[in-house]
Design an enzyme around this catalytic site. Structure first.
Site, mmCIF file in Angstrom:
data_model
loop_
_atom_site.group_PDB
_atom_site.id
_atom_site.type_symbol
_atom_site.label_atom_id
_atom_site.label_comp_id
_atom_site.label_asym_id
_atom_site.label_seq_id
_atom_site.Cartn_x
_atom_site.Cartn_y
_atom_site.Cartn_z
ATOM 1 N N HIS A 191 8.094 24.185 -7.173
ATOM 2 C CA HIS A 191 7.681 24.092 -8.564
ATOM 3 C C HIS A 191 6.431 24.951 -8.814
ATOM 4 O O HIS A 191 6.258 25.545 -9.878
ATOM 5 C CB HIS A 191 7.437 22.628 -8.904
ATOM 6 C CG HIS A 191 7.372 22.397 -10.360
ATOM 7 N ND1 HIS A 191 6.638 21.405 -10.924
ATOM 8 C CD2 HIS A 191 7.926 23.052 -11.384
ATOM 9 C CE1 HIS A 191 6.739 21.464 -12.226
ATOM 10 N NE2 HIS A 191 7.521 22.449 -12.531
ATOM 11 N N CYS A 505 20.144 26.758 -15.786
ATOM 12 C CA CYS A 505 18.700 26.776 -16.022
ATOM 13 C C CYS A 505 17.917 26.923 -14.722
ATOM 14 O O CYS A 505 16.696 26.893 -14.729
ATOM 15 C CB CYS A 505 18.254 25.535 -16.783
ATOM 16 S SG CYS A 505 18.608 24.010 -15.910
HETATM 17 C C1 PEP Z 1 16.852 23.292 -10.795
HETATM 18 O O1 PEP Z 1 16.851 22.415 -9.945
HETATM 19 O O2 PEP Z 1 17.577 24.309 -10.734
HETATM 20 C C2 PEP Z 1 15.978 23.184 -11.980
HETATM 21 C C3 PEP Z 1 16.096 24.015 -12.982
HETATM 22 O O3 PEP Z 1 15.069 22.209 -12.012
HETATM 23 P P1 PEP Z 1 13.683 22.174 -11.227
HETATM 24 O O4 PEP Z 1 13.384 23.539 -10.700
HETATM 25 O O5 PEP Z 1 12.696 21.685 -12.217
HETATM 26 O O6 PEP Z 1 13.943 21.185 -10.135
#
Ligand code: PEP
Ligand code: MG
Length: 575
Positions: A191, A505
């Site tokens: 993150h 996403c």
């Molecule tokens: C993912 O897991 O691809 C996502 C978009 O969520 P995050 O990166 O916040 O876990």
């Protein structure tokens, strides 16, 4: 001149002086201050104890009266410990005698206390060392806050060097104007790395021993795209990189001409390019870039850099300002995805678990803790009265979670209707497909929900069994692994079959190396960090969806073959 490489996770060039952030991931390393600063350091420690005391009192005052008495007793015990000589006089003595930094003195004293507890026969007393760690952490936080306060402008323009940085650290330091950061640990899908890209901070992770190799106060060049750090820079190299900064700016200017133009492929397929947002400042960027919507609004940031969870009104105010600030484009608000790489201190009383990524996180945590979930659901619903809002739920693995979600949502709707509070009664509810089980049964989720969004960051982590924050296994992180491609295809096909929109996403969606293949697989909605939107648009407008689809279909017929990675790479690289 020396150069070292790590994993480049956020592109951009920075030239600046290193600033060594002394925060251990495991232990605070023991360091000293000059003799003439002992008095200030003791004062700093005293203030941190004061701040820890104030924090605990605030937490205590916010605990509802019906809370179990043992929880209150737990806080009282910690408050008493903060008055004890072991936490006040002893560390001060250590600073005075050994010129330790306040952090080091605290660490030395903590180790001494824990040793005493470890040697105790009584198993109950042995476990009390957890209390020691709680109190130590509380004081440590007080010291960190001061460091952040007193550092003030000290971080401006600096290249931060640290063992590791949390997402919360990254946000704080962006506000302090850092130029770049380099960490010893971490992976490109952590993150923290995602935030760096989104905030436009050039960043390199997984550069082992960086803190020792580079040290404090060195002039360096950071090339975040290449993962390269150059120290002892000569004049010629400096000129070269300064020119690259100018070139990058020029490129950005050229790209900005695409703002407001639709994303249509050469053969006329209209695509949707949306933004992943998280922080209040993302609103302005998304608006300026004229994204078609927000495909992912990460809400965990509301829990960062604080000790108590936000209440319903805070959630609501944050969502309302996003919805209003974005002037009518649809906003997909993701419900809490707390846990694992999105750990937040203080708010939830997290207890350490062996495998947090596989544990009680995201929708699992929300279902188990309605007191956490309901205020958020109500707040999202309330925000839906101000503009188009969709709800998206992370980490679904079974349909029973969809049923539980809908139950909670109905309860939230009912309570709002009873209060006469307006909301969108037909709000769309979608699911993130980020667990292999959900991808493999995407048809069931497509049938049960209004839309799906593929979260490749976690989908890859779980499918390939590699921790996304662990740089040691980063070499296995491969979005083009045939297993991943098959899962993505299953989700896109399920959406088509049930006539439900499917977006992506995860970070893969904004990466030009994968976009041609995704388009060939039939993906029409892409959501990415705002900074990647124009590059993606430029590329998509050059592609021919029909031709790519034929080539990708042929590719899928050969996925079982050994040389498939070369064929996949060919499709991606030709554009
Ligand atoms: C993912 O897991 O691809 C996502 C978009 O969520 P995050 O990166 O916040 O876990
Ligand atoms: Mg995820």
């Amino acid at each position: 001149m020396h150069s070292i490489t790590g994993i480049g996770v956020a592109k951009g060039i920075a030239i600046g002086e290193t600033f060594l952030l002394q925060r251990g991931r495991i232990d605070v390393s023991i360091s000293h201050i000059p003799q003439d600063q002992v008095f200030q350091e003791i004062e700093r420690y005293r203030l941190a104890v004061e701040s820890a005391r104030a924090q605990l009192k605030t937490i205590k005052s916010k605990i509802p009266s019906d809370t179990r008495s043992d929880i209150l007793a737990f806080i009282d015990t910690h408050l008493l410990m903060l008055d004890d000589a072991a936490f006040v006089a002893a560390p001060i003595e250590l600073i005075a005698q050994n010129s330790y930094t306040a952090e080091s003195a605290l660490q030395v004293q903590r180790n001494a206390l824990v040793k005493v507890f470890d040697e105790m026969e009584d198993p109950y007393l042995r476990t009390r060392k957890d209390d020691v760690d709680h109190v130590v952490n509380q004081i440590h936080k007080g010291l960190l806050n001061q460091a952040e306060d007193t550092q003030g402008n000290a971080l401006e323009g600096k290249v931060i060097l640290a063992q590791d940085l949390s997402p919360a650290d990254t946000i704080l330091m962006k506000h302090q104007g850092i130029a770049a950061f380099i960490t010893e640990y971490g992976g490109p899908m952590s993150h923290t790395a995602i935030l760096a890209r989104s905030l436009g901070i050039p960043a390199i992770v997984g550069l082992h021993s960086a803190t020792q190799l580079l040290g404090h106060g060195r002039q360096v060049i950071v090339d975040g795209g290449a993962g390269l750090v150059i120290s002892d820079v000569d004049e010629q190299t400096l000129i070269l990189y300064r020119q690259r900064i100018v070139d990058n700016l020029e490129q950005a200017k050229q790209l900005s001409k695409l703002i407001g133009k639709p994303a249509i492929t050469r053969d006329g397929m209209q695509l949707s390019l949306m933004a992943n947002i998280e922080l209040p400042e993302d609103i302005a960027t998304t608006r300026a870039l004229q994204a078609d919507g927000v495909g992912l609004y990460r809400t965990e940031f509301l829990y960062m850099n604080r000790d108590t969870p936000p209440d319903e009104d805070e959630h609501y105010e944050a969502y309302r300002s996003v919805v209003e600030g974005l002037n009518g484009i649809p906003v997909t608000i993701r419900t809490l995805d707390l846990g694992a790489d999105k750990q937040v201190d203080g708010c939830l009383g997290n207890t350490p678990v062996c495998n947090p990524a596989l544990g009680l996180r995201a929708i699992r945590l929300c279902i188990k803790e309605p007191r956490l979930f309901l205020p958020q659901l109500r707040a999202i619903l309330r925000a839906s009265a101000h503009g188009p809002v969709r709800i998206m739920v992370p980490m679904l693995s079974t349909l029973s979670e969809v049923a539980a979600l809908k139950q909670h949502l109905e309860a939230a709707k009912l309570s709002l209707s009873q209060d006469g509070t307006p909301f969108d009664t037909n709000i769309q509810v979608g699911g993130m497909i980020d667990v292999p089980a959900a991808a493999l049964s995407a048809d069931r989720f497509a049938n049960a929900l209004d839309f799906l969004s593929i979260g490749t960051n976690d989908l890859i982590q779980y499918t390939l069994a590699i921790d996304r924050v662990d740089d040691e296994v980063n070499y296995l992180f491969d979005p083009l692994h045939p297993a991943i491609l098959r899962l993505i295809k299953m989700v896109i096909d399920a959406g088509r079959h049930y006539n439900k929109p499917v977006s992506m996403c995860g970070e893969m969606a904004g990466d030009p190396s994968y976009i041609p293949l995704l388009l060939g697989m039939g993906l029409q909605e892409y959501s990415m960090q705002p900074g990647a939107l124009l590059d993606a648009k430029r590329l998509l407008c050059e592609l021919d969806a029909g031709k790519l689809s034929e080539r990708t279909d042929r590719l899928f017929q050969h996925l079982h073959e050994a040389d498939i990675s070369e064929r996949i790479a060919q499709i991606c690289q030709e554009y």
